[in-house]
Design a protein around this motif. Structure first.
Motif, mmCIF file in Angstrom:
data_model
loop_
_atom_site.group_PDB
_atom_site.id
_atom_site.type_symbol
_atom_site.label_atom_id
_atom_site.label_comp_id
_atom_site.label_asym_id
_atom_site.label_seq_id
_atom_site.Cartn_x
_atom_site.Cartn_y
_atom_site.Cartn_z
ATOM 1 N N UNK A 55 0.837 -1.202 0.000
ATOM 2 C CA UNK A 55 0.000 0.000 0.000
ATOM 3 C C UNK A 55 0.874 1.255 0.000
ATOM 4 N N UNK A 56 1.926 1.253 0.805
ATOM 5 C CA UNK A 56 2.844 2.396 0.856
ATOM 6 C C UNK A 56 3.550 2.583 -0.489
ATOM 7 N N UNK A 57 4.022 1.490 -1.066
ATOM 8 C CA UNK A 57 4.699 1.574 -2.360
ATOM 9 C C UNK A 57 3.745 2.004 -3.470
ATOM 10 N N UNK A 58 2.456 1.725 -3.298
ATOM 11 C CA UNK A 58 1.460 2.118 -4.287
ATOM 12 C C UNK A 58 1.323 3.624 -4.432
ATOM 13 N N UNK A 59 1.847 4.375 -3.480
ATOM 14 C CA UNK A 59 1.793 5.834 -3.561
ATOM 15 C C UNK A 59 2.897 6.398 -4.454
ATOM 16 N N UNK A 60 3.861 5.568 -4.809
ATOM 17 C CA UNK A 60 4.931 6.007 -5.700
ATOM 18 C C UNK A 60 4.453 5.954 -7.149
ATOM 19 N N UNK A 61 5.239 6.522 -8.029
ATOM 20 C CA UNK A 61 4.827 6.601 -9.430
ATOM 21 C C UNK A 61 5.112 5.326 -10.221
ATOM 22 N N UNK A 62 5.935 4.429 -9.689
ATOM 23 C CA UNK A 62 6.273 3.217 -10.442
ATOM 24 C C UNK A 62 5.236 2.114 -10.225
ATOM 25 N N UNK A 63 5.282 1.103 -11.084
ATOM 26 C CA UNK A 63 4.339 -0.012 -11.104
ATOM 27 C C UNK A 63 4.688 -1.070 -10.065
ATOM 28 N N UNK A 64 3.709 -1.935 -9.781
ATOM 29 C CA UNK A 64 3.913 -3.149 -9.002
ATOM 30 C C UNK A 64 3.675 -4.316 -9.954
ATOM 31 N N UNK A 65 4.646 -5.232 -10.032
ATOM 32 C CA UNK A 65 4.534 -6.372 -10.945
ATOM 33 C C UNK A 65 4.378 -7.655 -10.146
ATOM 34 N N UNK A 66 3.339 -8.410 -10.457
ATOM 35 C CA UNK A 66 3.057 -9.699 -9.830
ATOM 36 C C UNK A 66 3.253 -10.773 -10.888
ATOM 37 N N UNK A 67 4.197 -11.683 -10.659
ATOM 38 C CA UNK A 67 4.446 -12.813 -11.558
ATOM 39 C C UNK A 67 3.912 -14.057 -10.858
#
Length: 169
Positions: A55-67
């Motif tokens: 959730x905290x990282x979701x505030x940044x501009x970069x993506x989250x990748x789930x493999x």
């Protein structure tokens, strides 16, 4: 293998197209690889550990990748978990050997703040080193999710969190 044009870019190319909106805070870490060993019959523990960070990282501009090997993230779960639907990318139905190589490529790009991959076997020292070098290059966090095997080894912890960091090694 990747579905996004951003994921296929080399580190040099992706650096040249980054928006200047990336703050120093986002790139202050040198990248991190952690391994989470979990029990499939107790998913809440994993969610309690990871969701606040994601959730905290979701505030940044970069993506989250789930493999993911088989599971497909549901839109409803992503939204109810407080993750930004517009920044979550998933590639599913990957074999373990493709997952490792895809993680390395994605970590290097700098397009993701976190890359999460599911593997069935423990990493070798060489595999971990490759992931760590890729994370240092692209500055994301990488999480290897690995379920506990049914065959236990005497004297060995059955589940836990492995944190690999240059600060401690």
């Amino acid at each position: 293998m990747f579905t996004s044009a951003h994921a296929n870019r080399s580190p040099l190319t992706s650096a040249s197209v980054r928006r200047p909106s990336h703050s120093v805070v986002e790139h202050s870490a040198t990248g991190l690889i952690s391994e989470i060993v979990y029990r499939e019959d107790q998913p809440m523990m994993t969610q309690l550990l990871l969701l606040p960070l994601l959730q905290q990282l979701g505030q940044q501009s970069r993506w989250q990748l789930w493999l993911t090997p088989q599971q497909k993230l549901s839109k409803e779960w992503v939204q109810s978990s407080g993750l930004p639907l517009s920044k979550v990318m998933q590639i599913n139905q990957m074999s373990p050997c493709n997952t490792l190589e895809s993680m390395i490529r994605a970590l290097r790009t700098g397009n993701y703040n976190v890359v999460i991959g599911w593997l069935t076997d423990e990493l070798t020292e060489q595999e971990h080193e490759r992931l760590a070098l890729a994370a240092e290059e692209g500055h994301p966090m990488g999480f290897i999710m690995r379920p506990v095997r049914n065959t236990s080894q005497p004297g060995r912890q059955l589940s836990g969190l492995k944190i690999h960091s240059n600060l401690y090694h």
